[in-house]
Design a protein around this motif. Structure first.
Motif, PDB file in Angstrom:
ATOM      1  N   GLN A 198      21.357  10.126 -30.269  1.00 21.42           N
ATOM      2  CA  GLN A 198      20.036  10.320 -30.871  1.00 21.42           C
ATOM      3  C   GLN A 198      19.727  11.808 -31.031  1.00 21.42           C
ATOM      4  OE1 GLN A 198      20.470   8.331 -28.041  1.00 21.42           O
ATOM      5  NE2 GLN A 198      20.603   6.442 -29.246  1.00 21.42           N
ATOM      6  N   ARG A 199      20.739  12.652 -30.909  1.00 18.80           N
ATOM      7  CA  ARG A 199      20.581  14.099 -31.061  1.00 18.80           C
ATOM      8  C   ARG A 199      19.525  14.655 -30.098  1.00 18.80           C
ATOM      9  NH1 ARG A 199      22.827  15.798 -35.965  1.00 18.80           N
ATOM     10  NH2 ARG A 199      21.271  17.414 -36.339  1.00 18.80           N
ATOM     11  N   ASN A 200      19.501  14.044 -28.924  1.00 16.48           N
ATOM     12  CA  ASN A 200      18.558  14.430 -27.869  1.00 16.48           C
ATOM     13  C   ASN A 200      17.115  14.454 -28.354  1.00 16.48           C
ATOM     14  OD1 ASN A 200      20.479  14.706 -25.780  1.00 16.48           O
ATOM     15  ND2 ASN A 200      21.055  16.727 -26.543  1.00 16.48           N
ATOM     16  N   ALA A 201      16.800  13.481 -29.213  1.00 15.28           N
ATOM     17  CA  ALA A 201      15.416  13.319 -29.651  1.00 15.28           C
ATOM     18  C   ALA A 201      14.539  12.978 -28.457  1.00 15.28           C
ATOM     19  CB  ALA A 201      15.329  12.225 -30.712  1.00 15.28           C
ATOM     20  N   LEU A 202      13.322  13.505 -28.465  1.00 17.98           N
ATOM     21  CA  LEU A 202      12.433  13.384 -27.313  1.00 17.98           C
ATOM     22  C   LEU A 202      11.580  12.129 -27.430  1.00 17.98           C
ATOM     23  CD1 LEU A 202      11.410  17.143 -27.116  1.00 17.98           C
ATOM     24  CD2 LEU A 202      13.075  15.945 -25.675  1.00 17.98           C
ATOM     25  N   SER A 203      12.157  11.013 -27.057  1.00 16.07           N
ATOM     26  CA  SER A 203      11.411   9.759 -27.014  1.00 16.07           C
ATOM     27  C   SER A 203      10.404   9.817 -25.876  1.00 16.07           C
ATOM     28  CB  SER A 203      12.355   8.575 -26.804  1.00 16.07           C
ATOM     29  OG  SER A 203      12.946   8.652 -25.508  1.00 16.07           O
ATOM     30  N   LEU A 204       9.492   8.869 -25.852  1.00 17.52           N
ATOM     31  CA  LEU A 204       8.500   8.823 -24.785  1.00 17.52           C
ATOM     32  C   LEU A 204       9.173   8.704 -23.422  1.00 17.52           C
ATOM     33  CD1 LEU A 204       5.502   8.776 -24.034  1.00 17.52           C
ATOM     34  CD2 LEU A 204       5.530   6.285 -24.365  1.00 17.52           C
ATOM     35  N   ALA A 205      10.176   7.842 -23.331  1.00 14.05           N
ATOM     36  CA  ALA A 205      10.892   7.683 -22.055  1.00 14.05           C
ATOM     37  C   ALA A 205      11.629   8.962 -21.670  1.00 14.05           C
ATOM     38  CB  ALA A 205      11.865   6.515 -22.161  1.00 14.05           C
ATOM     39  N   HIS A 206      12.214   9.626 -22.661  1.00 15.33           N
ATOM     40  CA  HIS A 206      12.931  10.883 -22.417  1.00 15.33           C
ATOM     41  C   HIS A 206      11.956  11.959 -21.927  1.00 15.33           C
ATOM     42  CE1 HIS A 206      15.994  14.003 -24.201  1.00 15.33           C
ATOM     43  NE2 HIS A 206      15.813  14.136 -22.905  1.00 15.33           N
ATOM     44  N   LEU A 207      10.799  12.065 -22.553  1.00 14.16           N
ATOM     45  CA  LEU A 207       9.783  13.029 -22.131  1.00 14.16           C
ATOM     46  C   LEU A 207       9.354  12.779 -20.690  1.00 14.16           C
ATOM     47  CD1 LEU A 207       7.570  13.072 -25.347  1.00 14.16           C
ATOM     48  CD2 LEU A 207       8.939  14.987 -24.488  1.00 14.16           C
ATOM     49  N   ARG A 208       9.165  11.520 -20.349  1.00 13.59           N
ATOM     50  CA  ARG A 208       8.740  11.188 -18.983  1.00 13.59           C
ATOM     51  C   ARG A 208       9.801  11.559 -17.969  1.00 13.59           C
ATOM     52  NH1 ARG A 208       6.012   5.390 -20.658  1.00 13.59           N
ATOM     53  NH2 ARG A 208       3.875   6.172 -20.936  1.00 13.59           N
ATOM     54  N   GLU A 209      11.071  11.359 -18.309  1.00 13.47           N
ATOM     55  CA  GLU A 209      12.135  11.727 -17.375  1.00 13.47           C
ATOM     56  C   GLU A 209      12.221  13.241 -17.208  1.00 13.47           C
ATOM     57  OE1 GLU A 209      15.916   9.948 -18.038  1.00 13.47           O
ATOM     58  OE2 GLU A 209      15.151   7.896 -17.885  1.00 13.47           O
ATOM     59  N   LEU A 210      12.071  13.989 -18.300  1.00 13.05           N
ATOM     60  CA  LEU A 210      12.076  15.444 -18.199  1.00 13.05           C
ATOM     61  C   LEU A 210      10.906  15.928 -17.338  1.00 13.05           C
ATOM     62  CD1 LEU A 210      12.986  16.489 -21.855  1.00 13.05           C
ATOM     63  CD2 LEU A 210      14.353  16.948 -19.813  1.00 13.05           C
ATOM     64  N   HIS A 211       9.755  15.323 -17.543  1.00  7.21           N
ATOM     65  CA  HIS A 211       8.581  15.692 -16.746  1.00  7.21           C
ATOM     66  C   HIS A 211       8.841  15.455 -15.263  1.00  7.21           C
ATOM     67  CE1 HIS A 211       4.694  14.808 -14.755  1.00  7.21           C
ATOM     68  NE2 HIS A 211       4.257  15.805 -15.491  1.00  7.21           N
ATOM     69  N   ARG A 212       9.386  14.295 -14.940  1.00  3.87           N
ATOM     70  CA  ARG A 212       9.646  13.967 -13.534  1.00  3.87           C
ATOM     71  C   ARG A 212      10.698  14.895 -12.934  1.00  3.87           C
ATOM     72  NH1 ARG A 212      12.794   9.455 -11.440  1.00  3.87           N
ATOM     73  NH2 ARG A 212      12.825   8.600 -13.542  1.00  3.87           N
ATOM     74  N   ALA A 213      11.735  15.211 -13.718  1.00  7.27           N
ATOM     75  CA  ALA A 213      12.793  16.077 -13.207  1.00  7.27           C
ATOM     76  C   ALA A 213      12.276  17.483 -12.928  1.00  7.27           C
ATOM     77  CB  ALA A 213      13.952  16.131 -14.195  1.00  7.27           C
ATOM     78  N   PHE A 214      11.481  18.029 -13.843  1.00  7.84           N
ATOM     79  CA  PHE A 214      10.960  19.378 -13.622  1.00  7.84           C
ATOM     80  C   PHE A 214       9.938  19.393 -12.483  1.00  7.84           C
ATOM     81  CE2 PHE A 214      12.869  20.595 -17.676  1.00  7.84           C
ATOM     82  CZ  PHE A 214      13.290  21.889 -17.388  1.00  7.84           C
ATOM     83  N   ALA A 215       9.166  18.326 -12.354  1.00  4.70           N
ATOM     84  CA  ALA A 215       8.231  18.244 -11.231  1.00  4.70           C
ATOM     85  C   ALA A 215       8.981  18.198  -9.905  1.00  4.70           C
ATOM     86  CB  ALA A 215       7.335  17.017 -11.382  1.00  4.70           C
ATOM     87  N   ASP A 216      10.071  17.429  -9.866  1.00  2.00           N
ATOM     88  CA  ASP A 216      10.856  17.312  -8.637  1.00  2.00           C
ATOM     89  C   ASP A 216      11.539  18.632  -8.291  1.00  2.00           C
ATOM     90  OD1 ASP A 216      10.107  14.693  -8.365  1.00  2.00           O
ATOM     91  OD2 ASP A 216      11.989  13.845  -9.120  1.00  2.00           O
ATOM     92  N   VAL A 217      12.142  19.276  -9.286  1.00  2.00           N
ATOM     93  CA  VAL A 217      12.863  20.511  -9.001  1.00  2.00           C
ATOM     94  C   VAL A 217      11.890  21.622  -8.628  1.00  2.00           C
ATOM     95  CG1 VAL A 217      12.939  21.570 -11.320  1.00  2.00           C
ATOM     96  CG2 VAL A 217      14.841  21.890  -9.761  1.00  2.00           C
ATOM     97  N   GLY A 218      10.674  21.559  -9.141  1.00  2.00           N
ATOM     98  CA  GLY A 218       9.682  22.548  -8.778  1.00  2.00           C
ATOM     99  C   GLY A 218       9.248  22.447  -7.332  1.00  2.00           C
ATOM    100  N   ASP A 219       9.575  21.330  -6.705  1.00  6.73           N
ATOM    101  CA  ASP A 219       9.186  21.110  -5.312  1.00  6.73           C
ATOM    102  C   ASP A 219      10.380  21.228  -4.372  1.00  6.73           C
ATOM    103  OD1 ASP A 219       7.120  20.571  -3.470  1.00  6.73           O
ATOM    104  OD2 ASP A 219       7.737  18.473  -3.321  1.00  6.73           O
ATOM    105  N   CYS A 220      11.469  21.811  -4.872  1.00  5.30           N
ATOM    106  CA  CYS A 220      12.647  21.985  -4.019  1.00  5.30           C
ATOM    107  C   CYS A 220      12.909  23.474  -3.833  1.00  5.30           C
ATOM    108  CB  CYS A 220      13.866  21.281  -4.619  1.00  5.30           C
ATOM    109  SG  CYS A 220      14.652  22.156  -5.991  1.00  5.30           S
ATOM    110  N   ASP A 221      13.956  23.806  -3.063  1.00  7.01           N
ATOM    111  CA  ASP A 221      14.212  25.201  -2.726  1.00  7.01           C
ATOM    112  C   ASP A 221      15.225  25.872  -3.651  1.00  7.01           C
ATOM    113  OD1 ASP A 221      16.461  23.851  -1.923  1.00  7.01           O
ATOM    114  OD2 ASP A 221      16.522  24.693   0.101  1.00  7.01           O
ATOM    115  N   ALA A 222      15.527  25.257  -4.796  1.00  5.04           N
ATOM    116  CA  ALA A 222      16.411  25.898  -5.769  1.00  5.04           C
ATOM    117  C   ALA A 222      15.756  27.167  -6.305  1.00  5.04           C
ATOM    118  CB  ALA A 222      16.721  24.942  -6.914  1.00  5.04           C
TER     119      ALA A 222
END
Length: 213
Positions: free
Chosen positions: A22-46
C-alpha cells in the motif's frame, strides 16, 4: 503490530512503516499504531528514534480507501487521529530522525517535516500533491512551511510538483542527502552525533538533554 515494525538496537529504537503493497499509506489503523509506538518509545530510556519505511516508497500519505465515501464526521476523525499522531512524534523526549527513501508525499511529507531531523537518499522526492486530486494538502502544509518557509511550501502545495532530495536539502526539509546505499549508515552516524554524551530527561518534557557526569 500489524502495520509497523519496532526494533531496539542499543539506545536507538527504529519504527518502520510496513505496508509496502500500500506504499505505506497512512490508514486509520496504521496511524493508531504509529501513535501507540511513539507514545511507548517516549516513555522508555532510549536516546533516539528512527522513522523508516519498508517497500518502494517512504510513505504515500493518507490511505484513500479510508476516505472514499467518508462523511464529514468520519473524515474529521481521521484527520484528528493523524494530527494526534504527529503531535506525539513531536512530543517524544528523544530526537527523531526520518530515514527517507523514494517518495514522501502529502501526509508522508508531513511526517518528514514533523521529525526533528531527516536524512534522504538521492532517490528520494517530496510532494504535496493533494490539490491535483481536489484535496488540498492544508494540514501537511503547516509542518512543511515551518521547515522551508511560506513561499516554497505554497509552491509545493499549489503546483503539486515533487521536489528532489537535493532541493529538499537546499530548502531545509532534510538535513542531508546521501547515496541510496549509504542511507542507513548515514542516519546511524547522525543519530550517534545527535545523542552522544547526552541522556533524556522525561520529567523535563520535550527533548531536554543534559551531559552525563
Amino acid at each position: 503490530y500489524e502495520h509497523i515494525e519496532v526494533e531496539r538496537d542499543g539506545d536507538v529504537v527504529t519504527i518502520t512503516m510496513n505496508r509496502p503493497k500500500q506504499r505505506n499509506a497512512l490508514s486509520l489503523a496504521h496511524l493508531r499504531e504509529l501513535h501507540r509506538a511513539f507514545a511507548d518509545v517516549g516513555d522508555c530510556d532510549a536516546r533516539g528514534v528512527v522513522l523508516a519505511g519498508n517497500g518502494p516508497v517512504f510513505s504515500s500519505g493518507h490511505d484513500f480507501a479510508d476516505m472514499a465515501g467518508a462523511d464529514l464526521e468520519q473524515a474529521t476523525h481521521l484527520f484528528a487521529v493523524c494530527t494526534e499522531m504527529m503531535d506525539t512524534v513531536q512530543a517524544a523526549p528523544q530526537g527523531v530522525i526520518a530515514r527517507v527513501h523514494a517518495l514522501a508525499t502529502a501526509a508522508g511529507c508531513q511526517l518528514v517535516a514533523t521529525c526533528d531531523l531527516a536524512v534522504a537518499a538521492e532517490s528520494a522526492a517530496f510532494a504535496l500533491p493533494g490539490g491535483k486530486g481536489g484535496l488540498f494538502c492544508h494540514t501537511p502544509l503547516v509542518a512543511v512551511a515551518r521547515n522551508i518557509g511560506r513561499k516554497r511550501a505554497l509552491e509545493m502545495a499549489l503546483t503539486g510538483d515533487p521536489i528532489s532530495a537535493a532541493t529538499a536539502a537546499e530548502w531545509g526539509l532534510v538535513n542531508r542527502v546521501v547515496p541510496d546505499g549509504d542511507l542507513k549508515a548515514a542516519t546511524a552516524e547522525l543519530m550517534q552525533r545527535a545523542t552522544r554524551g547526552s541522556a533524556t530527561s522525561k520529567a523535563a518534557g520535550k527533548r531536554t538533554f543534559y551531559a552525563q557526569v
